[in-house]
Design a protein around this motif. Structure first.
Motif, PDB file in Angstrom:
ATOM      1  N   HIS A 156       0.811  -1.219   0.000  1.00 33.36           N
ATOM      2  CA  HIS A 156       0.000   0.000   0.000  1.00 33.36           C
ATOM      3  C   HIS A 156       0.840   1.264   0.000  1.00 33.36           C
ATOM      4  O   HIS A 156       0.328   2.340  -0.322  1.00 33.36           O
ATOM      5  CB  HIS A 156      -0.941   0.006   1.211  1.00 33.36           C
ATOM      6  CG  HIS A 156      -2.052  -0.987   1.099  1.00 33.36           C
ATOM      7  ND1 HIS A 156      -3.360  -0.625   0.814  1.00 33.36           N
ATOM      8  CD2 HIS A 156      -2.058  -2.336   1.225  1.00 33.36           C
ATOM      9  CE1 HIS A 156      -4.117  -1.715   0.775  1.00 33.36           C
ATOM     10  NE2 HIS A 156      -3.356  -2.764   1.024  1.00 33.36           N
ATOM     11  N   ILE A 157       2.101   1.162   0.381  1.00 36.01           N
ATOM     12  CA  ILE A 157       2.972   2.329   0.461  1.00 36.01           C
ATOM     13  C   ILE A 157       3.928   2.324  -0.727  1.00 36.01           C
ATOM     14  O   ILE A 157       3.969   1.357  -1.493  1.00 36.01           O
ATOM     15  CB  ILE A 157       3.731   2.352   1.806  1.00 36.01           C
ATOM     16  CG1 ILE A 157       4.716   1.176   1.902  1.00 36.01           C
ATOM     17  CG2 ILE A 157       2.746   2.327   2.973  1.00 36.01           C
ATOM     18  CD1 ILE A 157       5.592   1.210   3.152  1.00 36.01           C
ATOM     19  N   ALA A 223       0.766  -3.333 -11.365  1.00 37.58           N
ATOM     20  CA  ALA A 223       0.345  -2.093 -10.703  1.00 37.58           C
ATOM     21  C   ALA A 223      -1.171  -2.120 -10.600  1.00 37.58           C
ATOM     22  O   ALA A 223      -1.871  -2.292 -11.607  1.00 37.58           O
ATOM     23  CB  ALA A 223       0.804  -0.875 -11.492  1.00 37.58           C
ATOM     24  N   PHE A 224      -1.676  -1.947  -9.371  1.00 40.42           N
ATOM     25  CA  PHE A 224      -3.111  -2.027  -9.100  1.00 40.42           C
ATOM     26  C   PHE A 224      -3.506  -0.845  -8.217  1.00 40.42           C
ATOM     27  O   PHE A 224      -3.561  -0.965  -6.994  1.00 40.42           O
ATOM     28  CB  PHE A 224      -3.452  -3.344  -8.399  1.00 40.42           C
ATOM     29  CG  PHE A 224      -2.964  -4.566  -9.115  1.00 40.42           C
ATOM     30  CD1 PHE A 224      -3.713  -5.150 -10.120  1.00 40.42           C
ATOM     31  CD2 PHE A 224      -1.727  -5.119  -8.792  1.00 40.42           C
ATOM     32  CE1 PHE A 224      -3.255  -6.279 -10.788  1.00 40.42           C
ATOM     33  CE2 PHE A 224      -1.262  -6.250  -9.449  1.00 40.42           C
ATOM     34  CZ  PHE A 224      -2.026  -6.827 -10.455  1.00 40.42           C
ATOM     35  N   PRO A 225      -3.769   0.309  -8.810  1.00 42.51           N
ATOM     36  CA  PRO A 225      -4.112   1.485  -7.998  1.00 42.51           C
ATOM     37  C   PRO A 225      -5.423   1.281  -7.252  1.00 42.51           C
ATOM     38  O   PRO A 225      -6.453   0.989  -7.851  1.00 42.51           O
ATOM     39  CB  PRO A 225      -4.210   2.618  -9.023  1.00 42.51           C
ATOM     40  CG  PRO A 225      -4.417   1.938 -10.346  1.00 42.51           C
ATOM     41  CD  PRO A 225      -3.738   0.616 -10.252  1.00 42.51           C
ATOM     42  N   GLY A 364       1.802   6.180  -1.192  1.00 40.18           N
ATOM     43  CA  GLY A 364       1.509   5.109  -2.134  1.00 40.18           C
ATOM     44  C   GLY A 364       0.373   5.477  -3.062  1.00 40.18           C
ATOM     45  O   GLY A 364       0.487   5.408  -4.285  1.00 40.18           O
ATOM     46  N   MET A 365      -0.774   5.879  -2.488  1.00 40.62           N
ATOM     47  CA  MET A 365      -1.919   6.322  -3.285  1.00 40.62           C
ATOM     48  C   MET A 365      -2.485   7.608  -2.707  1.00 40.62           C
ATOM     49  O   MET A 365      -2.453   8.656  -3.301  1.00 40.62           O
ATOM     50  CB  MET A 365      -2.999   5.228  -3.339  1.00 40.62           C
ATOM     51  CG  MET A 365      -4.259   5.629  -4.113  1.00 40.62           C
ATOM     52  SD  MET A 365      -3.946   6.246  -5.799  1.00 40.62           S
ATOM     53  CE  MET A 365      -3.169   4.820  -6.546  1.00 40.62           C
ATOM     54  N   ASN A 366      -3.008   7.556  -1.517  1.00 42.73           N
ATOM     55  CA  ASN A 366      -3.716   8.604  -0.775  1.00 42.73           C
ATOM     56  C   ASN A 366      -5.172   8.659  -1.201  1.00 42.73           C
ATOM     57  O   ASN A 366      -5.552   9.321  -2.161  1.00 42.73           O
ATOM     58  CB  ASN A 366      -3.081   9.990  -0.921  1.00 42.73           C
ATOM     59  CG  ASN A 366      -3.577  10.923   0.183  1.00 42.73           C
ATOM     60  OD1 ASN A 366      -4.780  11.172   0.279  1.00 42.73           O
ATOM     61  ND2 ASN A 366      -2.678  11.390   1.012  1.00 42.73           N
ATOM     62  N   ALA A 390       2.119  11.768  -4.671  1.00 42.51           N
ATOM     63  CA  ALA A 390       1.066  10.827  -4.274  1.00 42.51           C
ATOM     64  C   ALA A 390       0.705   9.975  -5.485  1.00 42.51           C
ATOM     65  O   ALA A 390       0.608  10.482  -6.604  1.00 42.51           O
ATOM     66  CB  ALA A 390      -0.164  11.582  -3.777  1.00 42.51           C
ATOM     67  N   GLY A 391       0.493   8.675  -5.252  1.00 42.50           N
ATOM     68  CA  GLY A 391       0.101   7.815  -6.368  1.00 42.50           C
ATOM     69  C   GLY A 391      -1.146   8.295  -7.062  1.00 42.50           C
ATOM     70  O   GLY A 391      -1.318   8.109  -8.267  1.00 42.50           O
TER      71      GLY A 391
END
Length: 462
Positions: A156-157, A223-225, A364-366, A390-391
């Motif tokens: 996740h990060i 990659a899996f956002p 990672g995303m946020n 941020a991802g």
């Protein structure tokens, strides 16, 4: 019929009405509710001795299996290697990282113990989905116990580039451990490429861009956002808009514009830099004095870790200094709150703000960025100011993207957001909502599980 078995460091509270959870907990719980299955991990309790066996509780179609940690395990595995070594390094804060050989041994020991606790709960056709940096060695521990189920891992990060990862002394062992998974998933292609760069350039392995091979072992990569359910968030934000706390916030503004930020109290979130950007905005634009306020909600986390105690003291000092410089009798520029809010209420607070400021130094995303957009009134939406680190920046075409280290650029983006015409705000919001619907949480879950099924050549959980 195969089941989905989710493994994470913490298992979210069974209660649905608790304070807002982190991105991992939100994503995992929402995903599990649709498929059903088992969620296994630490309960959050520390006892004199670790649990003899998991505590089992079932709610709806989800079975929660939780264990308690011994104090020594908590100190070495969680406070130590996970959060004093891996977390800062993976967020490019090597200056805040420390390495202790005994803590790393504890990290390995707890992962082996967790695998042994899970083994009796498994069925032969279960599919295991492991989450985040606390559990990098978990698949290797499972394989040592003879567990042959498909095992996927999602980080996740961020994943650091090799030169950064090299600062963790057992970096080669961590990569070898990740290679024991059937699938390793990342939030972005940048993170995935950093992993592949290590495997190929640092470890002498091979990659075709979809998998990695090292020392005879091959794992799939992707990659899996992670997403959200935007329409559910919009509904919750609208439904809670007239709750007492939300009305009180609106009334307190007296027509002023609100800039909102919601982050865990963490040095990776760029909170100090954000306060400085807001100060720069006030310094450069005296006409905004008394007309705009920043609401920073920062629930405390890991308060027993020294670096987190330092960031809290720094933010308290900076907010006090800025308010002392600019405040008027009827206006306080920065409202800084160290508390949690229930998730649906938080969505309504996000809806109230003209600007959502999401400017982590590395993330990672946020999901707050996505939640802010989803919570907006589509007829009068606010504007998202978003860090390029941020991802989520890859997926939010209507955001004003900034470098959070550039204080003046962030200040100028906030001012632009405050003055943006309605038609442009509507257009930007619509483009981001379309993207959120296109890649919502179910897409993330299904994409990962389909890739895991392909990598392991098994059927998906029903």
């Amino acid at each position: 019929m195969s089941r989905l078995v989710v493994v994470s460091n913490r298992v979210a509270a069974v209660s649905e009405a608790g304070p807002a959870a982190g991105g991992l907990a939100i994503g995992v719980l929402d995903a599990l509710k649709e498929t059903g299955g088992v969620w296994f991990g630490w309960s959050g309790e520390c006892l004199a001795e670790a649990s003899d066996e998991p505590t089992i509780e079932t709610r709806g179609n989800v079975t929660y299996a939780t264990v308690s940690l011994a104090k020594r395990d908590y100190d070495q595995y969680y406070r130590g290697f996970s959060n004093a070594t891996l977390w800062p390094v993976f967020h490019y804060r090597n200056d805040l990282a420390r390495y202790d050989r005994q803590e790393y041994a504890g990290y390995q020991r707890v992962n082996r113990w967790l695998a042994a606790q899970l083994k009796p709960l498994l069925r032969p056709d279960d599919v295991i989905w492991v989450h985040d940096y606390h559990l990098i060695p978990f698949a290797a521990a499972c394989r040592e116990l003879g567990i042959e189920n498909p095992i996927g891992f999602f980080l996740h990060i961020p994943f650091p580039v090799p030169q950064i990862l090299f600062t963790v002394p057992p970096h080669a062992e961590l990569i070898q451990a990740l290679m024991q998974y059937d699938l390793v998933g990342f939030q972005t292609r940048v993170d995935m490429q950093a992993f592949l760069d290590y495997v190929v350039r640092a470890a002498g392995g091979q990659s075709d861009g979809r998998s990695a091979t090292l020392d005879g072992r091959t794992c799939a990569v992707g990659a899996f956002p992670i997403g959200v359910y935007p329409d559910a968030i919009a509904k919750a934000a609208k439904a809670c808009a007239e709750r007492k706390v939300v009305r009180a916030l609106r009334d307190s503004l007296h027509g002023r514009a609100l800039v909102i930020s919601v982050d865990r109290l963490d040095y990776s979130k760029g909170l100090v830099e954000r306060f400085h950007a807001f100060e720069a905005l006030l310094a450069a634009s005296p006409g905004l004095h008394g007309r705009v306020s920043l609401l920073q909600i920062a629930p405390p986390t890991r308060s027993d870790v020294q670096s987190y105690q330092l960031i809290r003291r720094t933010l308290e000092a900076e907010s006090g200094r800025i308010n002392g410089r600019y405040a008027q009798l009827d206006w306080t520029p920065i409202q800084y709150l160290n508390r949690k809010y229930e998730r649906n209420l938080l969505m309504a607070l996000l809806r109230t703000a003209r600007v959502g400021c999401v400017t982590p130094l590395r993330d990672g995303m946020n999901l707050v960025a996505k939640e802010y957009v989803a919570a907006q009134d589509p007829t009068d939406p606010g504007v998202l100011v978003l860090s390029q680190f941020a991802g989520a920046a890859e997926e939010m075409p209507g955001a004003l993207v900034v470098n959070p280290f550039n204080v003046m650029q962030t200040a100028e983006a906030i001012e632009r957001a405050l003055t943006m015409p309605l038609d442009e705000r509507i257009q930007r919001h619509a483009s981001m909502m379309a993207k959120l619907r296109e890649s919502d949480l179910s897409v993330w879950r299904d994409a990962f599980l389909n890739a895991l099924a392909d990598a392991a050549h098994v059927a998906l959980p029903a």
